[in-house]
Design an enzyme around this catalytic site. Structure first.
Site, short mmCIF file in Angstrom:
data_model
loop_
_atom_site.label_atom_id
_atom_site.label_comp_id
_atom_site.label_asym_id
_atom_site.label_seq_id
_atom_site.Cartn_x
_atom_site.Cartn_y
_atom_site.Cartn_z
N GLU A 1 0.83 -1.18 0.00
CA GLU A 1 0.00 0.00 0.00
C GLU A 1 0.87 1.24 0.00
O GLU A 1 1.77 1.38 0.82
CB GLU A 1 -0.91 -0.02 1.22
CG GLU A 1 -1.95 -1.12 1.10
CD GLU A 1 -2.35 -1.68 2.42
OE1 GLU A 1 -3.28 -2.47 2.42
OE2 GLU A 1 -1.75 -1.35 3.45
N ILE B 1 -3.41 5.08 -2.31
CA ILE B 1 -3.06 5.46 -0.95
C ILE B 1 -3.25 4.22 -0.07
O ILE B 1 -3.92 3.26 -0.46
CB ILE B 1 -3.92 6.64 -0.42
CG1 ILE B 1 -5.42 6.36 -0.53
CG2 ILE B 1 -3.55 7.92 -1.16
CD1 ILE B 1 -6.29 7.49 0.01
N ASP B 2 -2.66 4.25 1.10
CA ASP B 2 -2.69 3.10 1.99
C ASP B 2 -4.11 2.69 2.36
O ASP B 2 -5.03 3.52 2.39
CB ASP B 2 -1.96 3.41 3.30
CG ASP B 2 -0.48 3.64 3.11
OD1 ASP B 2 0.03 3.38 2.01
OD2 ASP B 2 0.16 4.06 4.08
N LYS B 3 -4.26 1.43 2.72
CA LYS B 3 -5.54 0.91 3.21
C LYS B 3 -6.09 1.79 4.34
O LYS B 3 -7.27 2.15 4.34
CB LYS B 3 -5.36 -0.52 3.71
CG LYS B 3 -6.56 -1.09 4.46
CD LYS B 3 -6.24 -2.44 5.06
CE LYS B 3 -7.40 -2.95 5.90
NZ LYS B 3 -7.09 -4.25 6.55
N ARG C 1 4.90 8.62 6.15
CA ARG C 1 5.06 7.83 7.37
C ARG C 1 6.54 7.60 7.68
O ARG C 1 6.98 7.73 8.83
CB ARG C 1 4.32 6.50 7.21
CG ARG C 1 2.84 6.69 6.98
CD ARG C 1 2.14 5.43 6.48
NE ARG C 1 2.09 4.41 7.51
CZ ARG C 1 1.63 3.19 7.30
NH1 ARG C 1 1.18 2.84 6.10
NH2 ARG C 1 1.60 2.31 8.28
#
Length: 347
Positions: free
Chosen positions: A12, A157-159, A260
């Site tokens: 992701e 985009i990430d989960k 992140r």
């Protein structure tokens, strides 16, 4: 028939530029040949139509200049090609999944993805993803006769990251948008809640991002550029909340887990980001009441505190400048409210 996707291990991403880069120097003995025919034969998994769309979108350069599909290549021409990744061979199941579509025209749509939804089917997540819902939605569009349900996924985009995604509805739109991502012409703004209070009110993080040797699912920052890919994140403080800070991040590049990894690198991991050490108390007191407060916040938002707030780009067909913005989802806004009350009443 369902949509076809690439069978890969799905990682992701903050943003993934779905782009191939090909570079060729034409052989000395090459005879004159149309460039679209040359590239169709040269680039694996390509079609004449796909190559022509890339040329029309300005994604094929010969000796540093854009050309037309009927350009005749000559010996020693230097050709550079930028194309979205080809659709591969794993069927996607169409599912009637509710989609929060905030804009749509004949060429693209803007989706507000909720936290917890995987963008793309892959190992462990073959159903229930955004793409499964898009395949179903596209197949139901009465204004697109002959549409095969192919969702033009240009970035991801990430989960557990919420927020905006642009989806292309035609190959020419997809190629153009992918080109804008590749050249960093897309304006992307994220809101993040991070541990601690940065000393400055704004800053820029320049550090390569690459996979950790210890855990391939985790990305690390390499400021010396020894590993990974070039990555730049601009950030600024929106609100200081004693032990955490709400910040805005603007991406200049779009690497896997860029925000992140970068925020962890400067000592301010995202709140409740388990993968990057934000799911434990990083700042604050040792009082039991404070620990209970933090756990309540974690329970309220069981994910990293990251939201793709806005998206700006040039419309691939009309060339109009487009801008979209969405509000924070309830879990994020509720945690912010709890922190604001904590700062106000807990002295």
């Amino acid at each position: 028939m369902g949509n076809q996707i690439e069978p890969e291990n799905f990682e992701e991403d903050e943003e993934v530029e779905l782009f191939e880069h090909h570079s060729f120097v034409v052989d000395k003995g090459q005879s004159l040949l149309r460039i679209d025919k040359f590239l169709t034969d040269k680039v694996a998994n390509s079609t004449r139509n796909r190559v022509q769309n890339a040329i029309e979108a300005g994604n094929v350069l010969v000796n540093g200049k854009q050309v037309k599909p009927n350009y005749k290549i000559k010996p020693l021409d230097e050709i550079k090609v930028y194309m979205e990744k080809p659709v591969m061979h794993t069927e996607v199941i169409a599912e009637p999944i509710a989609l929060d579509i905030i804009f749509e025209d004949d060429y693209l749509l803007i989706v507000n993805k909720p936290p917890g939804m995987v963008v793309h089917p892959a190992h462990g997540n073959w159903t229930g993803t955004l793409v499964n819902g898009l395949v179903y939605y596209f197949n139901q569009l009465p204004t697109l006769p002959g549409n095969t349900g192919r969702p033009g996924l240009v970035h991801r985009i990430d989960k557990d990251t919420s927020g905006l995604l642009v989806i292309a509805k035609s190959e020419i739109a997809m190629t153009n948008l992918a080109n804008q991502f590749f050249h960093h012409d897309i304006d992307r703004t994220y809101l993040a809640l991070v541990w601690g209070e940065p000393n400055e009110d704004e800053g820029t993080i320049v550090a390569h991002v690459g996979r950790s040797a210890k855990n391939r699912k985790v990305m690390e920052s390499f400021p010396d550029g020894s590993q990974g890919k070039h990555a730049v994140t601009h950030w600024k403080v929106i609100k200081r909340l004693r032990y955490v800070t709400l910040i805005q991040c603007n991406l200049e590049t779009g690497r896997t887990h860029q925000i992140r990894a970068h925020m962890k690198h400067i000592g301010h991991p995202l709140f409740n980001d388990a993968m990057y050490g934000g799911d434990k108390i990083r700042k604050g007191t040792q009082f039991a009441k404070y620990k209970t407060f933090i756990q309540n916040c974690f329970d309220l938002m069981p994910r990293q505190a990251l939201h793709a707030k806005s998206l700006g780009f040039v419309h691939p067909i009309t060339k109009e400048r487009m801008y979209f913005e969405t509000t924070l989802p309830s879990d994020f806004s509720n945690v912010l409210e709890k922190w604001e009350n904590y700062v106000k009443y807990e002295n």
